[in-house]
Write an enzyme that holds these catalytic residues in place. Structure first.
Site, PDB file in Angstrom:
ATOM      1  N   GLU A 115      33.377  42.217  28.572  1.00 42.78           N
ATOM      2  CA  GLU A 115      34.214  41.456  29.507  1.00 42.78           C
ATOM      3  C   GLU A 115      35.698  41.634  29.187  1.00 42.78           C
ATOM      4  OE1 GLU A 115      32.967  40.426  32.116  1.00 42.78           O
ATOM      5  OE2 GLU A 115      30.846  40.380  31.573  1.00 42.78           O
TER       6      GLU A 115
ATOM      7  N   GLU B 110      32.960  49.547  36.323  1.00 43.79           N
ATOM      8  CA  GLU B 110      32.409  49.118  35.041  1.00 43.79           C
ATOM      9  C   GLU B 110      32.727  50.072  33.893  1.00 43.79           C
ATOM     10  OE1 GLU B 110      30.847  46.312  34.294  1.00 43.79           O
ATOM     11  OE2 GLU B 110      30.863  45.513  36.338  1.00 43.79           O
TER      12      GLU B 110
END
Length: 714
Positions: free
Chosen positions: A500, A528
C-alpha cells in the site's frame, strides 16, 4: 468523461532501539495543533460537521457549472484542457473525500452524509458526461493542433475516450440509457460491498477447547445445555452448560482459522460458511452482470470485458485470455507437484494413506510445512516487526531512495476522523513539501476491513510557480491491543504495508500538470506495478536489516532467518500464482460474452476452478460473492498479474543489485513514479526497463513473463 479520474501490503542496542521508538516521526498517537480553529475534515473548512457534505456538493456543482459555461465559450486552446481538469479536480475532491469518510469515519452522521454526497455527485456526473458543449470543446482542442505539450494531448485524448465511454456520441435516447445503466451499476456495486460487511457469517464451535487458547479471546462465548436424562428437572446450571465460541467468518478471521486451527472439522465448517456468504450477493452479482452486458451491447461491444479492456494496454479480451492461459499452462506441472507434496504431507501427519486433500487443508498444512522445513516460528518473526519500527523502515527507505523525509505534523482540530490517525508531510530538502499522508492503521468496528490507499486530493500544476500538493490516506487494520505499548506485525502484514505504501508513493511523487493523471490515475494494466515493486523491498535482507530489530535486544533480524522466510515463501509459489490466474479468469469470464442459455455463476466458477487449479470445488459454496474486486475492477483483475510481471522485471533489471541506492531511487522516480498517467505506459516502461519488458500480441500488449518465471524457478 471523468471516470478515469474517479477510479479510483544488529547495530543497535536495546537502549538504541527504545530511543528509535521515542524519536520516531511515525509514533502513532493523537495530537492536534493547540489553539487552532477547527478546519474541518481533511482540512476542508466546509466539513466541520457531517452535514457539511451537503454544502461540499453544492459548492462543487456551483464551481463546475461556472467552468462548464467558461469552457463552452473558449476557442480551441490549452485553456480548455486546464479548465476541464479543474472540473475533474473539483468533482473528485468530493467523491474521494466521501469515499474515505464512508469507509473509515466512526460517526454515523458523517458516514450517512458522505454516502448521500457520493450519490448526489455521481448523479451530477450524468450532466457532465452528457454535456455536448464540453465534448465538442475537447474534440476541437484535440484535432486542431492547439495543444502544445504531450501531456495536454494525452489529456484531450483520454477525456474524449471517457466521454465516449459514457455514450455521448450515440443518439440521445441511447446516451440516456448508458448513463442510467452506469448509475444502476454504481448502486448495485455499493449494495454488493455493503452485503459483505453486513453478512460476514459465523459458526458456533463446541466445545471452546477446539479453538487454540491464544485465539479464544477474539470470539464471543456462547453456551448450550447438556441434557441430563436422569434429572426430572431440565433447569440449566453452570455444571450442565457447555461453553462454545461464535467464530465470525469474515475474510480476515477465516484466514486465521484456516491457518492455525488443527481441528479439521472446525476448519471445514468455517470454510464452508465463510465461502457461502453473503447469499444475497448471488442475485446482486447476476444483476450486475446483466446490466454491464446491456451497457456493452449499447456500446457495440461483444461483452463488458471487451468494453472495459479496450482502452487498456491489453486492448482486447483475446489478448488477456491468451496471456492467462499461457501462464496457466506454464505453471500447471509445478502447481500439481506442489499439490501432491501437500497431500502426501497431510497423509503422513494424519497417518492416513488414502486421505484426500481438501480446500480447508491448504493454509494449515502449507503453514506447517514451511515452519517445519525452515524452522520458522511466527511469534519470533513478529518480534522483529513492531509497527513503529516498520514505519521507521518506510521512512528510511524513502530517505535512501529519494532523499526525502517524512515529518510528523500536527492535525488541526476537526481535521482527523479518529484519535489514532496521524499526518505526515513528505519533504525534500531542495524541492520542499511533496505531499501529505494520513495513516489510519488500527482495526476498529465499522471501519473498512482491509488495507487500502485512498486519494483525497490529486496533484496538479496551478501556475508556473504553484503546484497543488497531493493528499492521500493509507488505511490498514492492524490489531490494536489496548494496554500494550507495541503492535507487532506478522510478515504478511509487513508485505501488505509495503504494498500500500507503494501506491502512496506513486501519488505523492507524481508531478503531473493535470490531476486527471495524478499518481495512481493510470491505465489499469500498470496501476499495481509500484505496489508490487515495493513488496520486494519487504523481503530483501539489505532493506530489512535497516529497521527489523528484536524489540528487547535491539539485534537486527538475522540474515539466515530472512533467507528461510524467502525459501518458505517460494515453496508453493506456483499454487499461489495459479490462484491469481483463477481469480482473473473468473472476472474475465463472468463479464465476458453471455451464452444464449444463462448459467449460474456458481457453476461457472466451479468449472474454472477444476480447469485451472489443482483443488476441488466444494459443493454449496460460492466464494466469489465476497470477492469485491469483481465490482471494483470488473474485467480488470488480470492487471494484478500484468503488474506482477512488470514489477519482477523492474526489480531484477533496475533494483536488485543495489535496492537502496539513490541512483535506483532516481530511476524509479524519474522514469516511472513522477509521470503518473501522463505518459504512454508502453513508452514509459520501455524507457524505464527496455524493450524486453513488453511484447506485442495481436492489437494489444502483454508483459514478458521471463523474469517472473525465473523468480519462481520455472
Amino acid at each position: 468523461m471523468l471516470s478515469r479520474a474517479l477510479r479510483l501490503r544488529r547495530a543497535a542496542s536495546a537502549a538504541a532501539a527504545a530511543a528509535l521508538s521515542s524519536r520516531s516521526c511515525f509514533d502513532v498517537s493523537t495530537s492536534a495543533a493547540a489553539g487552532v480553529a477547527d478546519t474541518g475534515l481533511y482540512g476542508f473548512p466546509v466539513l466541520k460537521t457531517g452535514k457539511g457534505f451537503r454544502r461540499f456538493v453544492d459548492e462543487a456543482i456551483e464551481r463546475s457549472n461556472e467552468l462548464v459555461s467558461y469552457v463552452s465559450q473558449l476557442p480551441p486552446s490549452m485553456e480548455i484542457i486546464r479548465a476541464m481538469d479543474e472540473i475533474s479536480d473539483t468533482v473528485c475532491s468530493v467523491i474521494d473525500s466521501a469515499e474515505l469518510c464512508r469507509n473509515t469515519h466512526p460517526d454515523r452522521e458523517y458516514v450517512e452524509e458522505a454516502d448521500k454526497a457520493s450519490m448526489r455527485i455521481y448523479e451530477y456526473l450524468h450532466f457532465l458526461n452528457t454535456n455536448i458543449s464540453l465534448y465538442n470543446a475537447i474534440v476541437k482542442a484535440e484535432t486542431e493542433g492547439v495543444l502544445l505539450t504531450e501531456e495536454a494531448q494525452r489529456a484531450a485524448y483520454t477525456l474524449r475516450v471517457d466521454f465516449e465511454k459514457g455514450g455521448i456520441h450515440l443518439p440521445t435516447d441511447k446516451m440516456e440509457q448508458v448513463n442510467q445503466l452506469n448509475l444502476k451499476i454504481a448502486h448495485l456495486g455499493r449494495k454488493f460491498n455493503e452485503n459483505i460487511m453486513i453478512d460476514p457469517g459465523s459458526v458456533d464451535i463446541y466445545p471452546s477447547s477446539r479453538i487454540p487458547k491464544n485465539m479464544q479471546h477474539h470470539f464471543k462465548p456462547i453456551y448450550r445445555a447438556i441434557p441430563d436424562s436422569s434429572e426430572k428437572s431440565r433447569e440449566l446450571t453452570d455444571s450442565k452448560r457447555e461453553k462454545g465460541l461464535r467464530v465470525p467468518t469474515d475474510s480476515s478471521t477465516l484466514s486465521s482459522v484456516l491457518k492455525w486451527v488443527s481441528d479439521a472439522e472446525v476448519r471445514r465448517q468455517a470454510y464452508i460458511k465463510g465461502n457461502s456468504v453473503p447469499h444475497a450477493n448471488l442475485g446482486v452479482l447476476e444483476e450486475i452482470i446483466s446490466t454491464r452486458h446491456e451497457l456493452a451491447q449499447i456500446m457495440q461491444c461483444k461483452s463488458y470485458s471487451d468494453f472495459a479492456i479496450r482502452p487498456n494496454m491489453a486492448a482486447s479480451v483475446d489478448v488477456v485470455t491468451s496471456f492467462l492461459i499461457d501462464l496457466s499452462k506454464t505453471i500447471k506441472d509445478k502447481a500439481n507437484e506442489e499439490f501432491r507434496t501437500i497431500k502426501n504431507f497431510k497423509r503422513q501427519m494424519c497417518n492416513e494413506k488414502t486421505a484426500d486433500l481438501e480446500p480447508w487443508d491448504e493454509a494449515y498444512f502449507t503453514g506447517m510445512m514451511k515452519s517445519s522445513a525452515y524452522d520458522l516460528d511466527s511469534s519470533i518473526i513478529a518480534s522483529y516487526f513492531p509497527l513503529y519500527q516498520c514505519l521507521e523502515g518506510l521512512k528510511l527507505l524513502v530517505e535512501s531512495l529519494f532523499g526525502a523525509t517524512f515529518h510528523r505534523i500536527p492535525v488541526t482540530p476537526g481535521e482527523s476522523w479518529h484519535p489514532d490517525v496521524i499526518k505526515l508531510s513528505l519533504h525534500h530538502p531542495q524541492e520542499g513539501d511533496l505531499g501529505f499522508l494520513y495513516l489510519d492503521l488500527y482495526s476498529r468496528k465499522g471501519k473498512y476491513p482491509g488495507c487500502a490507499h485512498f486519494a483525497i486530493r490529486g496533484g496538479r500544476r496551478i501556475s508556473e510557480t504553484e503546484y497543488q500538493l497531493p493528499i492521500v490516506a493509507l488505511v490498514c487494520n492492524f490489531p490494536n491491543k489496548h494496554g500494550s505499548s507495541t503492535t507487532r506485525l506478522n510478515h504478511w502484514d509487513v508485505e501488505t504495508l509495503f504494498h500500500e505504501f507503494g501506491h502512496a508513493l506513486h501519488s505523492l511523487l507524481s508531478r503531473t500538470d493535470y490531476q486527471h493523471f495524478s499518481g495512481t490515475r493510470v491505465v489499469l494494466d500498470v496501476a499495481e506495478t509500484p505496489s508490487n515493486l515495493f513488496e520486494y523491498y519487504a523481503w530483501d535482507y539489505r532493506v530489512l536489516r535497516t529497521f527489523a530489530r528484536d524489540e528487547i535486544t535491539g539485534d537486527a533480524i538475522p540474515e539466515k532467518l530472512v533467507k528461510a522466510m524467502n525459501d518458505a515463501r517460494s515453496m508453493f509459489a506456483a499454487t499461489e500464482l495459479q490462484r491469481q490466474i483463477f481469480y482473473s479468469l473468473i472476472d474475465l469470464t463472468l463479464f465476458g460474452e453471455q451464452p444464449a442459455t444463462a448459467r449460474d455463476t456458481i457453476s461457472i466458477v466451479a468449472d474454472l476452478k477444476r480447469q485451472h487449479t489443482s483443488w476441488k470445488h466444494v459443493e454449496g459454496t460460492h466464494w466469489h460473492t465476497h470477492f469485491n474486486h469483481l465490482i471494483n475492477y470488473g474485467a480488470g483483475y488480470y492487471s494484478y498479474l500484468y503488474a506482477r510481471c512488470f514489477a519482477a522485471t523492474i526489480w531484477q533489471e533496475i533494483c536488485q543489485d543495489d535496492p537502496l541506492s539513490q541512483s535506483t531511487g532516481a530511476a524509479i522516480r524519474a522514469k516511472f513514479l513522477q509521470h503518473g498517467g501522463a505518459k504512454n505506459p508502453t513508452d514509459m516502461l520501455k524507457d524505464f526497463v527496455g524493450n524486453g519488458v513488453i511484447k506485442n500480441r495481436g492489437d494489444g500488449i502483454i508483459p514478458d513473463i521471463s523474469c517472473l518465471c525465473k523468480e519462481m524457478g520455472l
